[in-house]
Design a protein around this motif. Structure first.
Motif, short mmCIF file in Angstrom:
data_model
loop_
_atom_site.label_atom_id
_atom_site.label_comp_id
_atom_site.label_asym_id
_atom_site.label_seq_id
_atom_site.Cartn_x
_atom_site.Cartn_y
_atom_site.Cartn_z
N ILE A 138 0.84 -5.27 -3.23
CA ILE A 138 1.41 -6.13 -2.70
C ILE A 138 2.30 -7.31 -3.53
N PRO A 139 3.39 -7.45 -3.54
CA PRO A 139 3.92 -8.75 -4.27
C PRO A 139 3.62 -9.74 -3.73
N SER A 140 5.24 -9.34 -2.43
CA SER A 140 4.56 -10.33 -1.65
C SER A 140 4.90 -9.25 -0.16
N ILE A 141 4.17 -10.76 0.63
CA ILE A 141 4.52 -10.13 2.42
C ILE A 141 5.54 -11.62 2.74
N ASN A 142 6.70 -11.00 3.17
CA ASN A 142 7.07 -12.10 4.53
C ASN A 142 7.05 -11.98 5.57
N ILE A 143 7.37 -10.26 5.83
CA ILE A 143 7.13 -9.99 7.56
C ILE A 143 6.15 -8.88 7.53
N MET A 144 5.30 -9.55 8.50
CA MET A 144 4.63 -8.72 9.33
C MET A 144 4.60 -8.42 10.45
N GLY A 145 4.03 -7.39 11.91
CA GLY A 145 4.18 -7.31 12.87
C GLY A 145 3.77 -6.41 12.96
N TRP A 146 4.63 -5.63 14.43
CA TRP A 146 4.17 -4.56 15.34
C TRP A 146 5.14 -3.90 15.83
N TYR A 147 5.71 -2.80 15.69
CA TYR A 147 6.60 -1.89 16.79
C TYR A 147 5.58 -1.23 17.11
N ARG A 148 6.94 -0.45 17.91
CA ARG A 148 6.01 0.45 18.75
C ARG A 148 6.80 1.98 19.28
N GLN A 149 6.97 2.97 19.50
CA GLN A 149 7.66 4.05 19.68
C GLN A 149 6.71 5.00 20.80
N ILE A 165 2.83 4.63 20.61
CA ILE A 165 2.37 4.14 19.66
C ILE A 165 2.96 2.85 18.85
N TYR A 166 1.73 2.34 18.15
CA TYR A 166 2.31 0.55 17.73
C TYR A 166 1.66 0.97 16.22
N TYR A 167 3.24 0.50 15.70
CA TYR A 167 2.95 0.93 14.21
C TYR A 167 3.13 -0.69 13.14
N CYS A 168 1.65 -0.68 12.42
CA CYS A 168 2.07 -2.08 12.00
C CYS A 168 2.86 -1.86 10.69
N THR A 169 3.89 -2.65 10.57
CA THR A 169 5.07 -2.83 9.23
C THR A 169 4.48 -4.47 8.37
N LEU A 170 4.86 -4.31 7.21
CA LEU A 170 5.20 -5.28 6.64
C LEU A 170 6.46 -5.03 5.02
N LEU A 171 7.22 -6.07 5.80
CA LEU A 171 8.47 -6.14 4.95
C LEU A 171 8.23 -7.16 3.75
N PRO A 172 8.73 -7.35 2.12
CA PRO A 172 7.85 -7.78 1.60
C PRO A 172 8.78 -8.59 1.35
N ASN A 173 9.84 -8.39 1.51
CA ASN A 173 10.80 -9.13 1.49
C ASN A 173 13.07 -8.72 1.63
N LYS A 174 14.09 -10.29 1.44
CA LYS A 174 14.81 -8.62 2.17
C LYS A 174 15.33 -8.31 1.19
#
Length: 117
Positions: free
Chosen positions: A28-39, A92-101
């Protein structure tokens, strides 16, 4: 390379609570945003809650006041405390990670949350 492992989903009665956990591992080079989405079936994937590394949060209006997102940056973990669950939270809840923009989102496999009336 980057893996997101989720846990905590399950079947609960309306008004109950669940605590979702997601831990990122791998390179993991970096983590900017981390959170949850669902569908939910027949619906588009939607934002539930996210948190930036700096602690800024964003919640879906329908979960505001019921769900709380938190992060442990040292452990690369994001939590979602869900209270007063409603049948419409079923998804269904999905974890998500955005390293950077400059990069796209990483996604977990999802964990099922089912709320019965």
């Amino acid at each position: 390379q980057v893996q997101l492992v989720e846990s905590g989903g399950g079947l609960v009665q309306a008004g109950g609570s669940l605590r979702l956990s997601c831990t990122a591992s791998g390179s993991i080079p970096s983590i900017n945003i981390m959170g949850w989405y669902r569908q939910a079936p027949g619906k588009e994937r939607e934002l539930v809650a996210t948190m930036s590394t700096g602690g800024q949060t964003k919640y879906r209006d329908s979960v505001e006041g019921r769900f709380t997102i938190s992060r442990d940056n040292a452990k690369n973990t994001v939590l979602l405390e869900m209270n007063d669950l409603k049948p419409e939270d079923t998804a269904i809840y999905y974890c998500t990670l955005l390293p950077n923009k400059k990069m796209g989102f990483y996604w977990g496999q999802g964990t099922q949350v089912t709320v019965s009336s």
